[in-house]
Write an enzyme that holds these catalytic residues in place. Structure first.
Site, PDB file in Angstrom:
ATOM      1  N   ARG A   1       0.422  -1.172   0.171  1.00 56.72           N
ATOM      2  CA  ARG A   1       0.481  -0.150   0.165  1.00 56.72           C
ATOM      3  C   ARG A   1       0.951   1.647   0.021  1.00 56.72           C
ATOM      4  O   ARG A   1       1.655   1.446   0.876  1.00 56.72           O
ATOM      5  CB  ARG A   1      -0.811  -0.099   1.381  1.00 56.72           C
TER       6      ARG A   1
ATOM      7  N   ARG B   1      -4.261   2.592  17.242  1.00 53.88           N
ATOM      8  CA  ARG B   1      -4.681   1.923  15.871  1.00 53.88           C
ATOM      9  C   ARG B   1      -4.353   2.100  14.851  1.00 53.88           C
ATOM     10  O   ARG B   1      -4.098   3.461  14.194  1.00 53.88           O
ATOM     11  CB  ARG B   1      -6.097   2.176  16.083  1.00 53.88           C
ATOM     12  N   LYS B   2      -4.654   2.209  13.571  1.00 50.09           N
ATOM     13  CA  LYS B   2      -5.288   2.849  12.748  1.00 50.09           C
ATOM     14  C   LYS B   2      -5.536   4.652  12.755  1.00 50.09           C
ATOM     15  O   LYS B   2      -6.519   4.391  13.561  1.00 50.09           O
ATOM     16  CB  LYS B   2      -5.458   2.486  10.952  1.00 50.09           C
TER      17      LYS B   2
ATOM     18  N   GLY C   1     -16.180  -7.569   1.142  1.00 49.30           N
ATOM     19  CA  GLY C   1     -16.409  -9.192   1.059  1.00 49.30           C
ATOM     20  C   GLY C   1     -16.385  -9.524   2.303  1.00 49.30           C
ATOM     21  O   GLY C   1     -16.988 -10.961   2.939  1.00 49.30           O
TER      22      GLY C   1
ATOM     23  N   CYS D   1     -14.628  -2.771   4.327  1.00 47.92           N
ATOM     24  CA  CYS D   1     -13.879  -1.800   3.587  1.00 47.92           C
ATOM     25  C   CYS D   1     -13.750  -1.594   2.156  1.00 47.92           C
ATOM     26  O   CYS D   1     -13.996  -0.482   1.477  1.00 47.92           O
ATOM     27  CB  CYS D   1     -12.388  -3.064   3.185  1.00 47.92           C
ATOM     28  N   GLY D   2     -15.631  -1.903   1.680  1.00 46.32           N
ATOM     29  CA  GLY D   2     -15.947  -1.465   0.495  1.00 46.32           C
ATOM     30  C   GLY D   2     -16.765  -0.305   0.876  1.00 46.32           C
ATOM     31  O   GLY D   2     -17.551   0.203  -0.423  1.00 46.32           O
TER      32      GLY D   2
END
Length: 619
Positions: free
Chosen positions: A136, A255-256, A521, A526-527
């Protein structure tokens, strides 16, 4: 904390990805001269990793935070055992040994393979493609050029058509698929030479800076987000002391962390689902353009939360934006959860404080920097009627004689050939510039009006090509996560299904406006299915097996309906329908029904020749 890093945001104000920096600003830290260690020792007493020439990420944590991390979750313990920033060097050493035949990727320490290498942006796809990684990048404001696009193609070409692909993400970002450890140093060096990096793009890091894809070319623009996104990117991923990529000050977040800077009322950046969202708004008294601040938006397997107003307004200048961001990151880093990762997102900390108290804490932190930044109460949002605009297709720019052209990239997936085609188009028509959108498409800006017709005639955008300018309202607004093809968490294959089903829906019904259909998914979303008009999430389903007469488990999904983006943003939390088999004969009728009942779709009128062809059995 030392002068060299306490003033990192101030230094970030002087550094920008728009500027030409010294060549060692883009060198991997393993090749920095060891004189950098002396520089650290002269300005700070915190621990310096001799292998990187940088302080460790952990050394920036207060003692009480380290104590909590010692008792924290497995990832916290792994970061304490071996600092995440050491991965900046580890990847070069592992690659050298693999190339020399001294080891194989299977012999890489498991914590490095599946955790720490994420700090250099490398995510092992152990379940689907063992030994290969998704890399990424960081692409602030989603702006790339033709040289970079060709470089992406060169990087993945050796991995073959199936595994070696490039993905545009929902954060205006780029992901390279199929990467092997032994190839990573050449890719990283190539990125740094092109003023890009993969460092600190994954795991517990600040993710890609999302901005307006129309920055600088929009007649309705309130803020040009490019400079701000680049300044923020440098704050979090450019070492202010060595001027190399990888900033240890933010090398051990809990965390992110996601940041979005919106440039207009369209909110193309989707501020409502980011940890920090900067929403452009004029000051009611002075008319100065600034940002209302919203906090805490995120999506995860356990919780999906819409950002909350922080009752803060700051001017839209670099000093204010960088200082606010650093203050929030510092409080988040030192005070957020280190035990339960599901509660280690900013929203939980805001709720723990309460919005007024959190605001006071951030203002106190900003004041301590003594940079002259003033935080006001939130300002009234504009109330005049406004209609969110479209990004695909041909549109006039604010520059006389120039147009922007939005091009569909189905589900954001690009082949090597398509990357090179886009690069060629950019060189020929848009001065080499390519802009990515959170809808996983591209925009070619600054095209001469008299050249638009020529662009539309290009073979790369013609019949039979996946890349389209005049896409339909359904296929042009389909978004998808990676899915089970590469992601081990994916319950279903998303990208191929999303592209195929969008085409079929487009051929079956007519809608009078863009309908955003998002695929994800798994429940991590994430979508971003909860913000879509129609969201499709992988999940369990059962279907009758005619051979046995029993209901059998099959790949399936649940459907969400009614999410919104823009000024009237809304997250749809509850599934509209669940347990739907993914097979087209089950899913498509349900989707057609939703399109008709919820979005006014009607059956597409068939052309006479198509009716005749079907009557005589010709497809």
């Amino acid at each position: 904390m030392t002068t060299g890093y306490k003033n990192s945001a101030a230094k970030a104000l002087l550094l920008s990805s728009f500027l030409i920096l010294p060549i060692d600003a883009f060198m991997p830290s393993s090749f920095v001269q060891r004189t950098s260690t002396q520089l650290y020792e002269a300005t700070q007493t915190i621990e310096v990793d001799k292998r990187t020439g940088k302080p460790t990420g952990t050394s920036f944590l207060p003692d009480d935070v380290i104590e909590r991390a010692v008792k924290g979750n497995p990832i916290e313990k792994a970061k304490l055992k071996k600092d995440g920033t050491s991965a900046f060097v580890d990847i070069y050493e592992y690659a050298a040994k693999i190339r020399a035949g001294e080891m194989t990727w299977e012999e890489v320490e498991d914590a490095d393979l599946n955790t720490r290498l994420k700090f250099v942006g490398m995510l092992h796809r152990a379940k689907r493609t063992p030994g290969q990684f998704m890399m990424r990048l960081k692409v602030p404001n989603g702006i790339v050029n033709s040289d970079q696009m060709r470089f992406y193609a060169d990087c993945v070409e050796k991995y073959g058509d199936e595994k070696g692909v490039v993905d545009i993400t929902t954060r205006q970002n780029i992901q390279l698929r199929g990467v092997k450890i032994e190839d990573a140093p050449d890719i990283i060096d190539g990125l740094h030479a092109r003023n890009q990096t993969s460092f600190q793009s994954a795991l517990d890091s600040v993710r890609n800076m999302v901005g307006s894809p129309l920055a600088g070319i929009d007649d309705k623009e309130m803020v040009d987000t490019r400079e701000l996104c680049n300044a923020l990117n440098d704050l979090v991923s450019l070492d202010p002391v060595t001027k190399t990529r990888g900033n240890p000050m933010w090398g051990n977040l809990p965390r992110k962390f996601n940041i979005a800077v919106s440039g207009s009322r369209d909110d193309f950046a989707h501020t409502h689902i980011n940890d920090i969202g900067l929403v452009p708004c004029p000051h009611a008294s002075t008319g100065e353009i600034g940002f209302n601040v919203v906090l805490g938006g995120y999506m995860s397997i356990k919780r999906v939360a819409e950002s909350v107003p922080a009752n803060m307004w700051i001017p839209a200048d670099r000093n204010s934006v960088v200082s606010l961001t650093e203050a929030i990151l510092r409080v988040f880093r030192d005070e957020s959860e280190r035990k339960d990762r599901q509660k280690a997102r900013l929203m939980w900390l805001v709720e723990k404080y309460g919005v007024p108290q959190f605001k006071a804490k951030i203002i106190e932190e900003i004041t301590s920097y003594d940079r002259g930044v003033t935080v006001s109460d939130a300002q009234p949002a504009p109330s005049e009627p406004f209609e969110r605009r479209e990004l695909l297709g041909v549109h006039k720019q604010k520059q006389e004689g120039k147009s922007r052209v939005g091009v569909l990239v189905p589900t954001g997936r690009l082949s090597v050939k398509e990357c090179r085609q886009i690069a060629d188009l950019a060189d020929k028509y848009s001065g080499g510039e390519i802009r990515l959108t959170v809808e996983q498409n591209i925009i070619l800006p600054n095209i001469d009006d008299d050249k638009v017709r020529d662009l539309l005639k290009e073979t790369a955008l013609g019949q039979g090509s996946r890349l389209k300018v005049n896409a339909g309202f359904i296929e042009g607004n389909t978004v998808s996560c990676t899915g089970a093809q590469f992601c081990g968490l994916g319950l279903i294959e998303t990208k191929a299904n999303a592209e195929s089903i969008a085409k079929k829906l487009e051929s079956m019904v007519t809608v009078d406006r863009p309908i955003r259909i998002h695929w994800t998914g798994c429940p991590n979303s994430c979508g971003q299915v909860q913000v879509a008009d129609i969201g499709i999430m992988g999940g369990p389903a059962r279907k009758l097996d005619e051979a046995t007469g029993k209901m059998m488990a099959v790949p399936g999904c649940k459907i969400f309906v009614g999410g919104r983006i823009g000024e009237d943003a809304h997250i749809s939390l509850d599934p509209y329908k669940e347990g739907i088999p993914l097979e087209e004969d089950s899913l498509i009728p349900d989707l057609v029904g939703i399109l008709k009942t919820q979005f006014g779709a009607v059956d597409k009128k068939k052309r006479k020749r198509d009716v005749l062809r079907s009557l005589i059995g010709i497809k």
